[in-house]
Scaffold this active site. Structure first.
Site, PDB file in Angstrom:
ATOM      1  N   ASN A   7       0.870  -1.179   0.000  1.00  0.00           N
ATOM      2  CA  ASN A   7       0.000   0.000   0.000  1.00  0.00           C
ATOM      3  C   ASN A   7       0.905   1.227   0.000  1.00  0.00           C
ATOM      4  O   ASN A   7       1.389   1.652   1.042  1.00  0.00           O
ATOM      5  CB  ASN A   7      -0.900  -0.031   1.236  1.00  0.00           C
ATOM      6  CG  ASN A   7      -1.924   1.090   1.253  1.00  0.00           C
ATOM      7  OD1 ASN A   7      -1.813   2.066   0.520  1.00  0.00           O
ATOM      8  ND2 ASN A   7      -2.928   0.966   2.102  1.00  0.00           N
ATOM      9  N   ARG A  94      -2.267  -1.854  -3.855  1.00  0.00           N
ATOM     10  CA  ARG A  94      -3.291  -0.823  -3.834  1.00  0.00           C
ATOM     11  C   ARG A  94      -2.953   0.196  -4.917  1.00  0.00           C
ATOM     12  O   ARG A  94      -1.863   0.778  -4.934  1.00  0.00           O
ATOM     13  CB  ARG A  94      -3.335  -0.116  -2.484  1.00  0.00           C
ATOM     14  CG  ARG A  94      -4.316   1.048  -2.447  1.00  0.00           C
ATOM     15  CD  ARG A  94      -3.973   1.995  -1.321  1.00  0.00           C
ATOM     16  NE  ARG A  94      -4.863   3.164  -1.322  1.00  0.00           N
ATOM     17  CZ  ARG A  94      -4.470   4.382  -0.980  1.00  0.00           C
ATOM     18  NH1 ARG A  94      -3.224   4.610  -0.636  1.00  0.00           N
ATOM     19  NH2 ARG A  94      -5.321   5.382  -0.989  1.00  0.00           N
ATOM     20  N   HIS A 183     -11.032   5.884  -1.344  1.00  0.00           N
ATOM     21  CA  HIS A 183     -11.144   5.121  -0.093  1.00  0.00           C
ATOM     22  C   HIS A 183     -12.083   3.922  -0.261  1.00  0.00           C
ATOM     23  O   HIS A 183     -12.648   3.417   0.712  1.00  0.00           O
ATOM     24  CB  HIS A 183     -11.660   5.985   1.068  1.00  0.00           C
ATOM     25  CG  HIS A 183     -10.736   7.087   1.475  1.00  0.00           C
ATOM     26  ND1 HIS A 183     -11.182   8.325   1.895  1.00  0.00           N
ATOM     27  CD2 HIS A 183      -9.385   7.151   1.510  1.00  0.00           C
ATOM     28  CE1 HIS A 183     -10.149   9.092   2.167  1.00  0.00           C
ATOM     29  NE2 HIS A 183      -9.038   8.406   1.939  1.00  0.00           N
ATOM     30  N   GLY A 211      -9.543  10.175   8.178  1.00  0.00           N
ATOM     31  CA  GLY A 211      -8.112  10.119   8.424  1.00  0.00           C
ATOM     32  C   GLY A 211      -7.530  11.469   8.072  1.00  0.00           C
ATOM     33  O   GLY A 211      -8.157  12.496   8.306  1.00  0.00           O
ATOM     34  N   ASN A 212      -6.323  11.491   7.492  1.00  0.00           N
ATOM     35  CA  ASN A 212      -5.831  12.761   6.961  1.00  0.00           C
ATOM     36  C   ASN A 212      -6.652  13.141   5.735  1.00  0.00           C
ATOM     37  O   ASN A 212      -6.963  14.300   5.510  1.00  0.00           O
ATOM     38  CB  ASN A 212      -4.353  12.657   6.604  1.00  0.00           C
ATOM     39  CG  ASN A 212      -3.763  14.014   6.272  1.00  0.00           C
ATOM     40  OD1 ASN A 212      -3.943  14.973   7.014  1.00  0.00           O
ATOM     41  ND2 ASN A 212      -3.096  14.121   5.141  1.00  0.00           N
ATOM     42  N   GLY A 213      -7.017  12.125   4.946  1.00  0.00           N
ATOM     43  CA  GLY A 213      -8.022  12.283   3.903  1.00  0.00           C
ATOM     44  C   GLY A 213      -9.346  11.773   4.447  1.00  0.00           C
ATOM     45  O   GLY A 213      -9.373  10.818   5.217  1.00  0.00           O
ATOM     46  N   ARG A 242      -6.803  19.384   3.061  1.00  0.00           N
ATOM     47  CA  ARG A 242      -7.662  19.691   1.923  1.00  0.00           C
ATOM     48  C   ARG A 242      -8.917  20.424   2.385  1.00  0.00           C
ATOM     49  O   ARG A 242      -9.478  20.118   3.430  1.00  0.00           O
ATOM     50  CB  ARG A 242      -8.054  18.410   1.182  1.00  0.00           C
ATOM     51  CG  ARG A 242      -6.883  17.650   0.593  1.00  0.00           C
ATOM     52  CD  ARG A 242      -7.372  16.414  -0.156  1.00  0.00           C
ATOM     53  NE  ARG A 242      -6.277  15.521  -0.499  1.00  0.00           N
ATOM     54  CZ  ARG A 242      -6.262  14.218  -0.252  1.00  0.00           C
ATOM     55  NH1 ARG A 242      -7.288  13.641   0.339  1.00  0.00           N
ATOM     56  NH2 ARG A 242      -5.216  13.485  -0.609  1.00  0.00           N
ATOM     57  N   ARG A 285      -4.905  15.424  16.698  1.00  0.00           N
ATOM     58  CA  ARG A 285      -4.444  15.441  18.090  1.00  0.00           C
ATOM     59  C   ARG A 285      -3.895  16.817  18.476  1.00  0.00           C
ATOM     60  O   ARG A 285      -4.140  17.304  19.583  1.00  0.00           O
ATOM     61  CB  ARG A 285      -3.380  14.361  18.295  1.00  0.00           C
ATOM     62  CG  ARG A 285      -3.943  12.932  18.174  1.00  0.00           C
ATOM     63  CD  ARG A 285      -2.851  11.906  18.004  1.00  0.00           C
ATOM     64  NE  ARG A 285      -2.160  12.066  16.717  1.00  0.00           N
ATOM     65  CZ  ARG A 285      -1.280  11.197  16.232  1.00  0.00           C
ATOM     66  NH1 ARG A 285      -0.988  10.104  16.921  1.00  0.00           N
ATOM     67  NH2 ARG A 285      -0.693  11.405  15.080  1.00  0.00           N
ATOM     68  N   GLY A 331      -8.287   6.625  11.149  1.00  0.00           N
ATOM     69  CA  GLY A 331      -7.585   7.189  12.304  1.00  0.00           C
ATOM     70  C   GLY A 331      -8.416   8.058  13.218  1.00  0.00           C
ATOM     71  O   GLY A 331      -8.494   7.816  14.430  1.00  0.00           O
ATOM     72  N   ASN A 335     -10.452   6.797  16.699  1.00  0.00           N
ATOM     73  CA  ASN A 335      -9.724   7.213  17.900  1.00  0.00           C
ATOM     74  C   ASN A 335     -10.210   8.507  18.537  1.00  0.00           C
ATOM     75  O   ASN A 335      -9.797   8.811  19.658  1.00  0.00           O
ATOM     76  CB  ASN A 335      -8.234   7.355  17.560  1.00  0.00           C
ATOM     77  CG  ASN A 335      -7.608   6.034  17.176  1.00  0.00           C
ATOM     78  OD1 ASN A 335      -7.638   5.076  17.935  1.00  0.00           O
ATOM     79  ND2 ASN A 335      -7.052   5.963  15.977  1.00  0.00           N
ATOM     80  N   GLU A 385      -7.578  -2.108   5.339  1.00  0.00           N
ATOM     81  CA  GLU A 385      -7.441  -2.080   3.882  1.00  0.00           C
ATOM     82  C   GLU A 385      -6.509  -3.177   3.377  1.00  0.00           C
ATOM     83  O   GLU A 385      -6.744  -3.763   2.323  1.00  0.00           O
ATOM     84  CB  GLU A 385      -6.931  -0.708   3.433  1.00  0.00           C
ATOM     85  CG  GLU A 385      -7.938   0.408   3.642  1.00  0.00           C
ATOM     86  CD  GLU A 385      -7.380   1.769   3.284  1.00  0.00           C
ATOM     87  OE1 GLU A 385      -7.614   2.219   2.154  1.00  0.00           O
ATOM     88  OE2 GLU A 385      -6.703   2.372   4.133  1.00  0.00           O
TER      89      GLU A 385
END
Length: 398
Positions: A7, A94, A183, A211-213, A242, A285, A331, A335, A385
């Site tokens: 990945n 991936r 995704h 997540g970050n995306g 983004r 975080r 993520g 969390n 994934e």
């Protein structure tokens, strides 16, 4: 059957080795900061309930070098798990963008590689890297089947009224401009877990990958019918860097009145916006710490983030004509209990009621965090994934 899953991101490479059909990996690892100072590799081997970790720092120039390092870790030293590359039956890759050409796992041929290459312009940060890893893996694991699993494949079931933009048809026919979605591997995996848990094949689900995306997908009877990311991964939800959805008039304004170039606009909306642009950091975080210290920009970024998700839940409830479950994954989704609560608060009209006690004590695995009287289940499901890619490879080869 040993299946190695690769990945690769723009500057990273994650891998897991599975002895299929066993779900738990034999080994996993991460190569970070490829082509950047401070490159490092973390390699983990699982033996029963124990895990053994090896870490090292060394400059890794490109993904080809990273993959060679991975092979060395898998075959040599105290944490070796295979004797040689010939022990690998298949390598699952991936690949971010498959356009309209791929709707499932695909054995890689020269024709497939050419198609991946043609889609470079649609995923310039990922498809070239994905193809590079495929080519290196072909030379490294010469006897293994190479299989591509596309991020966009799951969304190929989206109907035309949802994937077409209201622009002249020739832009779709000649330029391929339409909603592709991303995704998909994650949304497919968690939705299948939810369907199994609900014991309801004919289901209406909203999957939220944070997540970050970030993206959100409406899933009916196991099939994607709409998703927030579109032609590229910029649209939809507020993300780490983004902007998500924005009025195109803003782009025209910045070009005409502020003299922005295309490169500057791309950097602005892809790399300088989202949580980073509003709150000061792309990491949730860090944003939480800033907000707790009273930073009003960080607080606003959290409000924007949650509000955008709520808007999509409402619109997808209409598209699905009801909801059986809302799924949080990835993520932030797995969390950040406070974000889950912020998203689900004041959605009682839809029948979404979060159990704050259950939400606060979530610590892994599939868990229902809705109240007993909630009409709609709220599920937290860790995404996987890599196993989903391995599973698709295994099914294809079987």
């Amino acid at each position: 059957m040993n299946i190695l899953v690769i990945n690769s991101g723009s500057s990273s490479l994650k891998y897991q080795l599975f002895k299929m059909p066993v779900k738990a990996p034999i080994s996993s690892g991460l190569v970070e900061r490829i082509g950047i100072e401070g490159s490092y590799i973390k390699h983990t081997v699982f033996k029963g309930d124990e895990k053994f970790v090896s870490e090292k720092s060394a400059f890794i120039a490109d993904h080809g070098e990273g993959l060679k390092q991975v092979l060395s870790l898998l075959t040599k030293g105290e944490l070796a798990v295979i004797a040689s590359p010939d022990d690998i039956t298949a390598v699952g890759h991936r690949v971010v963008h498959g356009g309209e050409h791929f709707s499932g796992p695909t054995l890689i041929t020269e024709a497939v590689k050419e198609q991946i290459k043609k889609l470079f312009s649609l995923a310039p940060l990922h498809n070239p890297v994905n193809l590079k890893c495929i080519e290196v893996a072909e030379h490294t694991f010469k006897n293994a089947q190479q299989v591509a699993v596309f991020d966009t494949a799951f969304h190929q079931t989206i109907p035309q009224q949802a994937f077409r933009y209201a622009i002249p048809e020739r832009y779709y026919k000649e330029e391929g401009i339409r909603v592709y979605g991303f995704h998909g591997t994650s949304h497919k995996y968690v939705s299948e877990q939810a369907i199994q848990w609900l014991n309801k094949k004919e289901s209406k689900l909203i999957s939220i990958h944070l997540g970050n995306g970030c993206s959100i997908t409406a899933i009916k009877n196991g099939k994607s019918i709409d998703t927030s990311m579109g032609f590229g991964p910029l649209s939809g939800l507020v993300m780490g860097t983004r902007s998500g959805d924005i009025d195109p008039s803003v782009i025209f304004h910045l070009i005409e009145h502020a003299g922005y170039s295309l490169e500057q606009l791309s950097a602005l909306f892809n790399k300088q916006s989202g949580l980073l642009g509003v709150g000061g950091s792309s990491d949730m975080r860090d944003i939480r710490k800033l907000a707790a210290a009273g930073d009003e920009h960080a607080v606003l970024s959290l409000e924007l983030y949650a509000y955008r998700i709520k808007k999509f839940i409402g619109s997808y409830a209409a598209v699905l004509n009801g909801i059986d479950a809302v799924i949080f994954t990835a993520g932030v989704g797995e969390n950040d209990k406070d974000m889950r609560e912020a998203v689900c608060t004041e959605l009682e009209f839809l029948g979404i009621n979060i159990n704050r006690e259950s939400n606060n004590r979530y610590n892994g695995g599939l868990m229902d965090i809705s109240t007993d009287d909630s009409k709609i289940k709220i599920l937290v499901i860790p995404t996987n994934e890599e196993f989903e890619i391995a599973s698709q490879c295994y099914t294809l080869l079987q």
